[in-house]
Design an enzyme around this catalytic site. Structure first.
Site, PDB file in Angstrom:
ATOM      1  CE  LYS A   1      -3.831  -2.404   2.532  1.00  0.00           C
ATOM      2  NZ  LYS A   1      -4.349  -2.772   3.740  1.00  0.00           N
TER       3      LYS A   1
ATOM      4  CD  GLN B   1      -2.657  -4.105   7.065  1.00  0.00           C
ATOM      5  OE1 GLN B   1      -2.865  -3.127   6.269  1.00  0.00           O
ATOM      6  NE2 GLN B   1      -3.537  -5.451   6.542  1.00  0.00           N
TER       7      GLN B   1
ATOM      8  CG  ASP C   1      -8.865  -0.222   5.546  1.00  0.00           C
ATOM      9  OD1 ASP C   1      -8.876  -0.472   4.277  1.00  0.00           O
ATOM     10  OD2 ASP C   1      -8.277  -0.981   6.275  1.00  0.00           O
TER      11      ASP C   1
END
Ligand code: NDP
Length: 240
Positions: free
Chosen positions: A16, A60, A83
Site C-alpha cells: 500500500k 492495518q 479503509d
C-alpha cells in the site's frame, strides 16, 4: 498504522505504501511494537486524526490480540476512514449515503464494472459474512443502481453447492483453500476469489481453479486479482 510483526500485515502495508508513493500520495508509516498498549495505539491514531495535513488513515487489521480494534478505529473520522471500516462508514454504506466503502468490497465492484459483468437483477452469492469483506459487499451489491439480488452465505449455510449453482456471480471470501469447485459453479457464471491461503506451494485462493476455470465465464486469479484491487481502491478512497 502498523502494530506488531505479523508478516502478511507487513507485506500488505509495504504494498500500500509503495503504491501510494508511486501515484504521488505521501504515505507515512507509523510502526508500533507488538506489545504497544491500547492507550499508545489510540493516541497514535488520535494524533493523525487531529493532523490537518493527513487526509487518510489506515490501521492495518488484525491488531495484536490484546488490543481492542473497535476502540482504535473509533478515533478515525469518517472523512479519513479510507479503509471504510468504522461504524460511521459502515452505517453510511447501509443507509446508502456517500462515504468510504471498504477497499476489498469496492475492489470487487470495480472489477465487475470494468469487465462489464451485469449486476442488475442478477443473483450474487457472497460466501463469507465478515465485516471486512462479505457483509459490506452484500450491502454494496444490493444498492440501488447496482441492483443485484444478494445471498450472503456463511459457515452455517445449508447446501452451499446448490445455492452457488443458482448464482450468476459467486464471490468467495472464506479463506478455505480451493473449497469452491465446479460443483458450486453454473456454466457461464462469474467467479471472484477473495480468499488468501498460504500453502507450501505459495498463495492460493478459495477457488479450485483447475475445475472452475473451464466452465466459468470469468474468474479472478489469486494472487494477482482482488488483492491488487484492494490496494487500488484504498488509493481511490484516499484521493476522494
Ligand atoms: P473471516 O475469517 O473474518 O470470515 C470468514 C467467513 O467465512 C466467515 O463469515 C465464515 O462464516 C465463513 N466461512 C467459514 N467456513 C465456511 C464454510 N465452510 N462455508 C461457508 N462459509 C464459511 O475472514 P475475512 O472475511 O477477514 O477474510 C476472508 C478471506 O479473504 C481470508 O482468506 C483473507 O485472507 C482474505 N482477504 C482477502 C483480501 C483481498 O484483498 N483479496 C482482503 C481481506 C481479506 P461464519 O461467519 O459463520 O464464521
Amino acid at each position: 498504522v502498523l502494530v506488531g510483526n505479523d508478516a502478511p500485515s507487513r507485506r500488505y502495508v509495504a504494498s500500500k505504501h509503495a503504491t501510494a508513493q508511486s501515484i504521488g500520495i505521501k504515505s507515512v508509516q507509523i510502526e508500533l511494537p507488538e506489545k504497544a498498549t491500547q492507550a499508545v495505539v489510540e493516541e497514535a491514531v488520535h494524533t493523525l486524526a487531529a493532523d490537518s495535513s493527513v487526509h487518510g488513515i489506515l490501521v492495518q487489521i488484525p491488531l495484536p490480540a490484546h488490543l481492542n480494534e473497535d476502540l482504535v478505529l473509533a478515533h478515525i473520522p469518517a472523512e479519513k476512514d479510507v479503509d471504510g471500516l468504522t461504524e460511521l462508514s459502515l452505517g453510511r454504506l447501509v443507509r446508502g449515503v456517500a462515504g468510504h466503502v471498504g477497499c476489498t468490497p469496492l475492489g470487487v465492484l470495480r472489477l465487475l464494472q470494468h469487465y462489464n459483468i451485469p449486476t442488475q437483477g442478477k443473483h450474487v452469492v457472497v460466501v463469507g459474512r465478515s465485516l471486512l469483506v462479505g457483509s459490506p459487499l452484500s450491502v454494496l451489491l444490493a444498492r440501488k443502481g447496482i441492483d443485484a439480488t444478494v445471498t450472503l452465505a456463511h459457515s452455517r449455510t445449508q447446501n452451499l453447492e446448490a445455492l452457488c449453482q443458482s448464482a450468476d456471480i459467486v464471490v468467495s471470501a472464506t479463506g478455505i483453500a480451493r473449497s469452491i469447485t465446479s460443483a458450486h459453479i453454473a456454466p457461464g457464471a462469474t467467479v471472484i476469489d477473495v480468499g488468501i491461503s498460504r500453502t507450501e506451494n505459495g498463495v492460493v485462493g478459495d477457488v479450485d481453479v483447475a475445475s472452475v476455470a473451464p466452465i466459468a465465464y470469468a474468474l479472478t486469479p489469486m494472487p494477482g486479482g482482488t488483492g491488487l484491487m484492494t490496494v487500488a481502491c484504498l488509493m481511490e478512497n484516499t484521493v476522494n
